[in-house]
Motif scaffolding. Structure first.
Motif, PDB file in Angstrom:
ATOM      1  N   GLY A  18       0.831  -1.218  -0.033  1.00 14.81           N
ATOM      2  CA  GLY A  18       0.118   0.191   0.018  1.00 14.81           C
ATOM      3  C   GLY A  18       0.780   1.197   0.108  1.00 14.81           C
ATOM      4  O   GLY A  18       0.436   2.204  -0.839  1.00 14.81           O
ATOM      5  N   LEU A  19       1.772   1.332   0.913  1.00 16.13           N
ATOM      6  CA  LEU A  19       2.723   2.329   0.771  1.00 16.13           C
ATOM      7  C   LEU A  19       3.475   2.751  -0.507  1.00 16.13           C
ATOM      8  O   LEU A  19       3.484   3.996  -0.838  1.00 16.13           O
ATOM      9  CB  LEU A  19       3.616   2.127   2.088  1.00 16.13           C
ATOM     10  N   PHE A  20       3.967   1.622  -0.991  1.00 13.76           N
ATOM     11  CA  PHE A  20       4.653   1.563  -2.338  1.00 13.76           C
ATOM     12  C   PHE A  20       3.712   2.205  -3.387  1.00 13.76           C
ATOM     13  O   PHE A  20       3.874   3.341  -4.191  1.00 13.76           O
ATOM     14  CB  PHE A  20       5.035   0.283  -2.757  1.00 13.76           C
ATOM     15  N   GLY A  21       2.351   1.816  -3.282  1.00 16.07           N
ATOM     16  CA  GLY A  21       1.384   2.382  -4.254  1.00 16.07           C
ATOM     17  C   GLY A  21       1.087   3.834  -3.913  1.00 16.07           C
ATOM     18  O   GLY A  21       1.191   4.706  -4.832  1.00 16.07           O
ATOM     19  N   ILE A  22       1.076   4.363  -2.811  1.00 14.94           N
ATOM     20  CA  ILE A  22       0.944   5.576  -2.468  1.00 14.94           C
ATOM     21  C   ILE A  22       1.900   6.520  -2.989  1.00 14.94           C
ATOM     22  O   ILE A  22       1.878   7.490  -3.498  1.00 14.94           O
ATOM     23  CB  ILE A  22       0.817   6.018  -0.931  1.00 14.94           C
ATOM     24  N   LEU A  23       3.149   6.031  -2.560  1.00 14.91           N
ATOM     25  CA  LEU A  23       4.311   6.681  -3.178  1.00 14.91           C
ATOM     26  C   LEU A  23       4.567   6.617  -4.595  1.00 14.91           C
ATOM     27  O   LEU A  23       4.990   7.655  -5.011  1.00 14.91           O
ATOM     28  CB  LEU A  23       5.627   6.360  -2.499  1.00 14.91           C
ATOM     29  N   ARG A  24       4.141   5.677  -5.310  1.00 19.39           N
ATOM     30  CA  ARG A  24       4.766   5.720  -6.905  1.00 19.39           C
ATOM     31  C   ARG A  24       3.491   5.947  -7.746  1.00 19.39           C
ATOM     32  O   ARG A  24       3.904   6.516  -8.931  1.00 19.39           O
ATOM     33  CB  ARG A  24       5.133   4.213  -7.144  1.00 19.39           C
ATOM     34  N   PHE A  33      -7.040   3.248  -3.726  1.00 21.72           N
ATOM     35  CA  PHE A  33      -6.872   1.779  -3.628  1.00 21.72           C
ATOM     36  C   PHE A  33      -5.573   1.463  -2.405  1.00 21.72           C
ATOM     37  O   PHE A  33      -5.803   0.497  -1.540  1.00 21.72           O
ATOM     38  CB  PHE A  33      -6.538   0.773  -4.785  1.00 21.72           C
ATOM     39  N   SER A  34      -4.651   2.025  -2.762  1.00 19.64           N
ATOM     40  CA  SER A  34      -3.339   1.783  -1.987  1.00 19.64           C
ATOM     41  C   SER A  34      -3.742   2.278  -0.403  1.00 19.64           C
ATOM     42  O   SER A  34      -3.280   1.244   0.499  1.00 19.64           O
ATOM     43  CB  SER A  34      -2.209   2.903  -2.141  1.00 19.64           C
ATOM     44  N   THR A  35      -4.537   3.249  -0.038  1.00 20.33           N
ATOM     45  CA  THR A  35      -4.827   3.423   1.012  1.00 20.33           C
ATOM     46  C   THR A  35      -5.705   2.475   2.023  1.00 20.33           C
ATOM     47  O   THR A  35      -5.609   2.021   3.001  1.00 20.33           O
ATOM     48  CB  THR A  35      -5.717   4.849   1.474  1.00 20.33           C
ATOM     49  N   GLU A  36      -6.567   2.055   1.251  1.00 19.30           N
ATOM     50  CA  GLU A  36      -7.468   1.017   1.469  1.00 19.30           C
ATOM     51  C   GLU A  36      -6.599  -0.272   1.990  1.00 19.30           C
ATOM     52  O   GLU A  36      -6.833  -1.026   2.740  1.00 19.30           O
ATOM     53  CB  GLU A  36      -8.419   0.547   0.329  1.00 19.30           C
ATOM     54  N   ILE A  37      -5.578  -0.681   0.995  1.00 22.81           N
ATOM     55  CA  ILE A  37      -4.773  -1.745   1.357  1.00 22.81           C
ATOM     56  C   ILE A  37      -4.130  -1.716   2.443  1.00 22.81           C
ATOM     57  O   ILE A  37      -4.001  -2.584   3.378  1.00 22.81           O
ATOM     58  CB  ILE A  37      -3.899  -2.119   0.078  1.00 22.81           C
ATOM     59  N   MET A  38      -3.495  -0.312   2.750  1.00 20.07           N
ATOM     60  CA  MET A  38      -2.892  -0.272   3.836  1.00 20.07           C
ATOM     61  C   MET A  38      -3.814  -0.494   5.419  1.00 20.07           C
ATOM     62  O   MET A  38      -3.353  -1.034   6.167  1.00 20.07           O
ATOM     63  CB  MET A  38      -2.320   1.422   3.979  1.00 20.07           C
ATOM     64  N   LEU A  39      -5.012   0.240   5.098  1.00 20.75           N
ATOM     65  CA  LEU A  39      -6.036   0.119   6.237  1.00 20.75           C
ATOM     66  C   LEU A  39      -6.275  -1.528   6.379  1.00 20.75           C
ATOM     67  O   LEU A  39      -6.313  -2.071   7.627  1.00 20.75           O
ATOM     68  CB  LEU A  39      -7.193   0.700   5.763  1.00 20.75           C
TER      69      LEU A  39
ATOM     70  N   ARG B 595       5.520  11.654   0.380  1.00 17.49           N
ATOM     71  CA  ARG B 595       6.943  10.937   0.271  1.00 17.49           C
ATOM     72  C   ARG B 595       7.807  11.637   1.578  1.00 17.49           C
ATOM     73  O   ARG B 595       8.390  10.826   2.327  1.00 17.49           O
ATOM     74  CB  ARG B 595       7.680  11.619  -0.988  1.00 17.49           C
ATOM     75  N   LEU B 596       7.550  13.001   1.761  1.00 18.41           N
ATOM     76  CA  LEU B 596       8.267  13.617   2.922  1.00 18.41           C
ATOM     77  C   LEU B 596       7.758  13.103   4.100  1.00 18.41           C
ATOM     78  O   LEU B 596       8.654  12.772   5.056  1.00 18.41           O
ATOM     79  CB  LEU B 596       7.981  15.071   3.042  1.00 18.41           C
ATOM     80  N   MET B 597       6.397  12.635   4.385  1.00 17.84           N
ATOM     81  CA  MET B 597       6.104  12.203   5.312  1.00 17.84           C
ATOM     82  C   MET B 597       6.296  10.779   5.701  1.00 17.84           C
ATOM     83  O   MET B 597       6.728  10.636   6.841  1.00 17.84           O
ATOM     84  CB  MET B 597       4.414  12.161   5.235  1.00 17.84           C
ATOM     85  N   THR B 598       6.594   9.854   4.597  1.00 17.79           N
ATOM     86  CA  THR B 598       6.924   8.666   4.699  1.00 17.79           C
ATOM     87  C   THR B 598       8.391   8.566   5.290  1.00 17.79           C
ATOM     88  O   THR B 598       8.901   8.087   6.276  1.00 17.79           O
ATOM     89  CB  THR B 598       6.945   7.831   3.278  1.00 17.79           C
ATOM     90  N   PHE B 599       9.071   9.551   4.755  1.00 17.22           N
ATOM     91  CA  PHE B 599      10.510   9.499   5.205  1.00 17.22           C
ATOM     92  C   PHE B 599      10.474  10.103   6.460  1.00 17.22           C
ATOM     93  O   PHE B 599      11.488   9.462   7.345  1.00 17.22           O
ATOM     94  CB  PHE B 599      11.391  10.802   4.306  1.00 17.22           C
ATOM     95  N   GLY B 600       9.839  10.996   7.046  1.00 22.37           N
ATOM     96  CA  GLY B 600       9.715  11.304   8.438  1.00 22.37           C
ATOM     97  C   GLY B 600       9.495  10.294   9.288  1.00 22.37           C
ATOM     98  O   GLY B 600      10.089   9.791  10.261  1.00 22.37           O
TER      99      GLY B 600
END
Lengths: 100, 614
Positions: A18-24, A33-39, B595-600
């Protein structure tokens, strides 16, 4: 035999996805969808820990989170649709109205 | 208990009046404001009489309004006390200001700032009452600054006139200079005695270091010099004539300028312990008595002549106080209040009739149209000259006697010459205004309303009879003031009286003779110009202030702009620069923010883990 550790590792992996999805991802829907996966990863961790502790609190939390996530998605999707109607785009990088 | 309520009422009624009139400050003028304020002052006067009566029966009154300050070991109460000195003062202050208020109802009737005027006037009286009644130096200082502020407002009352503005600023600045001395004196009092309460301070004078005591006496006197417009801070007094005439009456007779004399009388235990300083005060007083009177000899401005006369009379009071005869100084203050107020109000009537013309060489022949005013001013002038049986005779000749009895013959001579000058300029004024041939071009100069004349009547009566209270006054005041040993004069009293009286009469005769036929072009010459230009002191001050202004400009351009401002601006630029560096972070782009938040979060987790392991 599946132990608690298996579940937690699974949850962590799911969360990372999920996190990867959010970042990319750039598309707002994909972000959703990525948020939902994380939840859901968190839900898995809650349920697994609740089960191993023989305690119902975690389960209740998971239920709450499902309910809240549903509500959030309902409102979020509404906003996304409005946004799309207005701008004909869902690219996150173009949404910089809050620029300082 | 009841008495302290009356005391508080006497004090607060003028404040109430000031607030009430201030409420209507910007409204259309309304007659009731003046009437309400005058009645409040009248009530205050009745209260003051009641308190005087109490004081006559040896009762002292205290009123503690509230705790003012309590800082560590330092605590002051906002409290007021009554003794025979302040009892006399409040009666004089409230009486004169009551009459001035009533007079002002008529005098200011056609002025747009009528309501505002009454607000300031009552505020003035309130400040003076705080000054007089306070039982500690700090309260005195509050009143001291209050009269300074109100005089500023009143002198600059017609603020659209530039000269009035300048005069009010001058008065304020001159007073500020002196107030610095006063404030330092009060701080020194606290430092020395650990209290600012009169009773505590005066009880411990004998134990204090004599050098410190001298400094205190000197610094407090600097304050008195400013308020009482003594040399070299006297220039504001004549310029203060820019304010409305009843204000001049109030400032000169009962409030502001007498504050300095009051301070010296109030602090008499201190000054009694410093005979050297007292002698210096007396010398300064005698000098000003002569100096002020000499400037009045030639001035053509109706009000300025009277103002210089005040200057000179204050000099007399300081001679009395400086030589230790405090009760005589207070007595002269008491009598002077009545005839000087009368003289100013009379001058107001003359101005009224002459359409605000002030030059006495352009008047003349006003006896017939202004008969009542002429009589009233005549009485006041006779009292000022010190002729028997008018009030001035009793108090001024007492001061001359004291100077003679204490062996200060130089001072005596100066005061005697001052008295001759006084007689001359008083009658010069009267002759030029009322008796000389008519010079002005006003068709029918008319007397002020009878209402205003009635307001002057009590002052006229007191200017005649106040002197006869001498003995009662002495017994009353001597309860609060220790009378020095030379109270019994071993002087040729009759000889002195004859000398002054004959001198004054001759002086009057000379003035009458000289100005019988009007002003003409008689005056000229070096001394005349010297006196007319007030010994060139205002010119000197002007030059000094210009030099100072140049210096200030230099400091501003070179030091402030080039050094201080640059320094401060640099400090201010650093955060701005940092902020500019950080603005790209606020791109509004969601993915970069995430990205910044994750980094933090990763950093936080990492740090937490490290702390767990260690």
């Amino acid at each position: 035999m599946l132990t608690l550790a298996h579940y937690l590792v699974f949850a962590a992996l799911l969360f990372s996805v999920g996190l990867f999805g959010i970042l990319r991802r750039k598309n707002i829907l994909m972000l959703f969808f990525s948020t939902e996966i994380m939840l859901n990863a968190i839900n898995v961790a809650f349920v697994a820990i609740a089960h191993s502790l023989k305690n119902i609190d975690g389960q209740v939390f998971a239920l709450f989170m499902i309910a809240v996530a549903a509500a959030e998605v309902a409102i979020g999707l509404g906003l996304v649709i409005l946004w799309h109607r207005k701008h004909k785009s869902l690219d996150i990088d173009t949404l910089v109205r809050m620029k300082g | 208990m009841y008495a302290s309520v009356v005391l508080a009422a006497v004090l607060l009624l003028p404040l109430l009046g000031a607030l009430y009139a201030g409420l209507f400050g910007t409204c259309q003028k309304s007659l009731q404001v003046g009437i309400v304020n005058s009645s409040l002052l009248g009530l205050s006067f009745l209260g003051a009489l009641y308190l005087l009566n109490l004081s006559l029966h040896n009762q002292s009154v205290q009123a503690v309004l509230f705790d003012w300050m309590a800082l560590g070991g330092f605590s002051v109460k906002f409290s007021f006390g009554l003794d025979s000195i302040s009892a006399v003062m409040i009666v004089v202050v409230t009486l004169v200001s009551f009459l001035v208020h009533v007079y002002s109802i008529g005098y200011m009737l056609h002025d747009k700032g009528y309501n505002r005027y009454f607000s300031y006037l009552s505020g003035f009286v309130f400040s003076m009452l705080v000054l007089v009644l306070s039982d500690n130096f700090l309260g005195l200082f509050v009143g001291w600054e209050g009269v300074g502020l109100c005089s500023y407002l009143l002198i600059g009352f017609w603020y659209h006139k530039e000269s009035a503005n300048n005069a009010s600023i001058e008065a304020f600045v001159m007073n500020r200079i002196a107030d610095l001395g006063m404030l330092m004196g009060i701080l020194l009092v606290y430092w020395t005695f650990g209290s600012v309460q009169y009773s505590v301070v005066f009880a411990n004078i004998a134990n204090a270091d004599s050098h410190l005591l001298f400094c205190i006496g000197l610094l407090l006197f600097v304050g008195a010099v400013g308020k009482s417009a003594q040399f070299p801070l006297h220039t504001w007094l004549a310029n203060a004539m820019e304010g409305p005439t009843p204000v001049s009456a109030l400032i000169h007779a009962a409030t502001m300028v007498t504050a300095g004399v009051y301070l010296v009388i109030r602090a008499h235990p201190l000054y009694s312990a410093l005979p050297g300083l007292g002698y210096a005060i007396a010398c300064l007083g005698a000098f000003v008595a002569l100096f002020g009177a000499s400037m009045a000899l030639v001035n053509k401005d109706l009000k300025r002549v009277v103002a210089y006369s005040t200057l000179s009379q204050l000099g007399y009071m300081f001679v009395g106080a400086g030589l230790g005869a405090y009760w005589i100084a207070l007595f002269h203050l008491f009598t002077h209040a009545f005839f000087k107020a009368l003289l100013f109000l009379g001058a107001g009537n003359v101005m009224h009739a002459m359409h605000d013309e002030l030059d006495i060489s352009k008047m003349g022949g006003l006896l017939k149209p202004l008969k009542t005013t002429a009589i009233l001013m005549g009485l006041a002038s006779l009292a000022l000259c010190g002729l028997y049986p008018f009030a001035g005779f009793f108090s001024k000749d007492k001061i001359l006697e004291v100077a003679f009895a204490t062996g200060h013959h130089g001072l005596f001579l100066a005061l005697l010459i001052g008295a001759l000058f006084t007689a001359f300029y008083s009658f010069r004024l009267l002759m030029l205004v009322f008796f000389a041939p008519k010079v002005h071009s006003i068709d029918h100069p008319h007397e002020a309303s009878s209402f205003m004349l009635w307001a002057m009547l009590p002052l006229a009566i007191l200017a005649v009879v106040a002197g006869f209270f001498e003995h009662g006054f002495f017994h009353f005041v001597s309860k609060a003031i220790s009378v020095p040993s030379f109270a019994e004069y071993s002087v040729p009293k009759l000889l002195l009286l004859a000398l002054t009286t004959i001198g004054v009469l001759l002086s009057i005769a000379y003035a009458v003779q000289k100005y019988k036929k009007g002003f003409g072009n008689k005056e000229g010459g070096f001394f005349y110009r010297l006196l007319l230009n007030q010994y060139y002191i205002p010119t000197l001050y002007g030059t000094l202030s210009r030099v100072f202004l140049k210096f200030a400009f230099w400091v501003w351009r070179k030091i402030e702009v080039r050094m201080l401002d640059v320094f401060v601006d640099t400090i201010a630029k650093i955060p701005t620069l940092l902020g500019q560096m950080l603005t790209p972070l606020q791109s509004g782009n969601l993915s970069s923010a995430l990205r910044l938040m994750t980094f933090g979060v990763v950093v936080i987790i990492f740090v937490t883990m490290l702390s767990f392991w260690s």
